[in-house]
Design a protein around this motif. Structure first.
Motif, PDB file in Angstrom:
ATOM      1  N   ARG A   1       0.333  -8.601   7.375  1.00 32.48           N
ATOM      2  CA  ARG A   1       0.344  -7.155   7.213  1.00 32.48           C
ATOM      3  C   ARG A   1       0.972  -6.780   5.870  1.00 32.48           C
ATOM      4  O   ARG A   1       1.882  -7.445   5.391  1.00 32.48           O
ATOM      5  CB  ARG A   1       1.138  -6.485   8.340  1.00 32.48           C
ATOM      6  CG  ARG A   1       0.696  -6.876   9.751  1.00 32.48           C
ATOM      7  CD  ARG A   1      -0.797  -6.777  10.013  1.00 32.48           C
ATOM      8  NE  ARG A   1      -1.336  -5.480   9.652  1.00 32.48           N
ATOM      9  CZ  ARG A   1      -2.584  -5.286   9.256  1.00 32.48           C
ATOM     10  NH1 ARG A   1      -3.436  -6.258   9.162  1.00 32.48           N
ATOM     11  NH2 ARG A   1      -2.995  -4.089   8.933  1.00 32.48           N
TER      12      ARG A   1
ATOM     13  N   ALA B   1       0.608   4.797   7.527  1.00 33.84           N
ATOM     14  CA  ALA B   1       1.441   3.732   6.958  1.00 33.84           C
ATOM     15  C   ALA B   1       2.067   2.886   8.066  1.00 33.84           C
ATOM     16  O   ALA B   1       2.132   1.654   7.950  1.00 33.84           O
ATOM     17  CB  ALA B   1       2.528   4.337   6.070  1.00 33.84           C
TER      18      ALA B   1
ATOM     19  N   GLU C   1       0.801   2.494  11.120  1.00 36.25           N
ATOM     20  CA  GLU C   1      -0.278   1.753  11.789  1.00 36.25           C
ATOM     21  C   GLU C   1      -0.655   0.492  11.020  1.00 36.25           C
ATOM     22  O   GLU C   1      -1.068  -0.496  11.622  1.00 36.25           O
ATOM     23  CB  GLU C   1      -1.498   2.652  11.962  1.00 36.25           C
ATOM     24  CG  GLU C   1      -1.298   3.727  13.008  1.00 36.25           C
ATOM     25  CD  GLU C   1      -2.449   4.717  13.084  1.00 36.25           C
ATOM     26  OE1 GLU C   1      -3.408   4.620  12.273  1.00 36.25           O
ATOM     27  OE2 GLU C   1      -2.395   5.606  13.948  1.00 36.25           O
ATOM     28  N   GLN C   2      -0.501   0.507   9.715  1.00 37.61           N
ATOM     29  CA  GLN C   2      -0.809  -0.670   8.897  1.00 37.61           C
ATOM     30  C   GLN C   2       0.102  -1.847   9.230  1.00 37.61           C
ATOM     31  O   GLN C   2      -0.244  -2.994   8.972  1.00 37.61           O
ATOM     32  CB  GLN C   2      -0.666  -0.356   7.405  1.00 37.61           C
ATOM     33  CG  GLN C   2      -1.782   0.458   6.841  1.00 37.61           C
ATOM     34  CD  GLN C   2      -3.046  -0.354   6.659  1.00 37.61           C
ATOM     35  OE1 GLN C   2      -3.015  -1.559   6.488  1.00 37.61           O
ATOM     36  NE2 GLN C   2      -4.181   0.313   6.700  1.00 37.61           N
TER      37      GLN C   2
ATOM     38  N   ILE D   1       0.862  -1.180   0.000  1.00 36.23           N
ATOM     39  CA  ILE D   1       0.000   0.000   0.000  1.00 36.23           C
ATOM     40  C   ILE D   1       0.899   1.230   0.000  1.00 36.23           C
ATOM     41  O   ILE D   1       1.752   1.373   0.882  1.00 36.23           O
ATOM     42  CB  ILE D   1      -0.915   0.031   1.237  1.00 36.23           C
ATOM     43  CG1 ILE D   1      -1.816  -1.200   1.271  1.00 36.23           C
ATOM     44  CG2 ILE D   1      -1.750   1.317   1.249  1.00 36.23           C
ATOM     45  CD1 ILE D   1      -2.609  -1.342   2.553  1.00 36.23           C
TER      46      ILE D   1
ATOM     47  N   THR E   1       4.161  -1.029   3.350  1.00 36.21           N
ATOM     48  CA  THR E   1       3.592   0.295   3.154  1.00 36.21           C
ATOM     49  C   THR E   1       4.664   1.292   2.756  1.00 36.21           C
ATOM     50  O   THR E   1       5.865   1.069   2.998  1.00 36.21           O
ATOM     51  CB  THR E   1       2.905   0.811   4.435  1.00 36.21           C
ATOM     52  OG1 THR E   1       3.871   0.923   5.487  1.00 36.21           O
ATOM     53  CG2 THR E   1       1.768  -0.097   4.865  1.00 36.21           C
TER      54      THR E   1
ATOM     55  N   TYR F   1       0.753   5.326   0.094  1.00 41.49           N
ATOM     56  CA  TYR F   1      -0.029   6.532   0.329  1.00 41.49           C
ATOM     57  C   TYR F   1       0.669   7.674  -0.391  1.00 41.49           C
ATOM     58  O   TYR F   1       1.872   7.879  -0.220  1.00 41.49           O
ATOM     59  CB  TYR F   1      -0.129   6.833   1.830  1.00 41.49           C
ATOM     60  CG  TYR F   1      -0.847   5.747   2.581  1.00 41.49           C
ATOM     61  CD1 TYR F   1      -2.234   5.746   2.678  1.00 41.49           C
ATOM     62  CD2 TYR F   1      -0.149   4.700   3.178  1.00 41.49           C
ATOM     63  CE1 TYR F   1      -2.896   4.735   3.359  1.00 41.49           C
ATOM     64  CE2 TYR F   1      -0.804   3.693   3.856  1.00 41.49           C
ATOM     65  CZ  TYR F   1      -2.177   3.718   3.939  1.00 41.49           C
ATOM     66  OH  TYR F   1      -2.838   2.725   4.603  1.00 41.49           O
TER      67      TYR F   1
END
Length: 79
Positions: free
Chosen positions: A72, A41, A43-44, A4, A75, A6
């Motif tokens: 998980r 990011a 916290e992911q 992921i 990120t 951001y």
């Protein structure tokens, strides 16, 4: 493994971060949006509890899956 990213972008008269086309709330400055994206990011990466989940996809179909709390994503933040 899922990744992921951001991205910090101008949005709605200020700055926001987005992932997969979805925008966060708007922040007054780029720095505030970047700090929020960095926090999200991180916290992911925190493992959670393993559990059964159900969700609706874009076509309106419901699915049930077992979600491992230790699975998980990678990120990152750009912009």
């Amino acid at each position: 493994m899922t990744r992921i990213v951001y991205e910090v972008v101008e949005h709605d008269g200020g700055w926001a971060y987005k992932a997969d086309g979805v925008f966060s709330e708007t922040f007054a400055t780029h720095d505030l949006a970047r700090k929020a994206a960095d926090r999200v990011a991180q916290e992911q990466l925190i493992p959670g509890s393993s559990t059964e989940i159900s969700y609706e996809d874009k076509d309106g179909d419901w699915h049930e899956e077992y979600a491992s709390g230790g699975d998980r994503p990678e990120t990152g933040v750009k912009g």
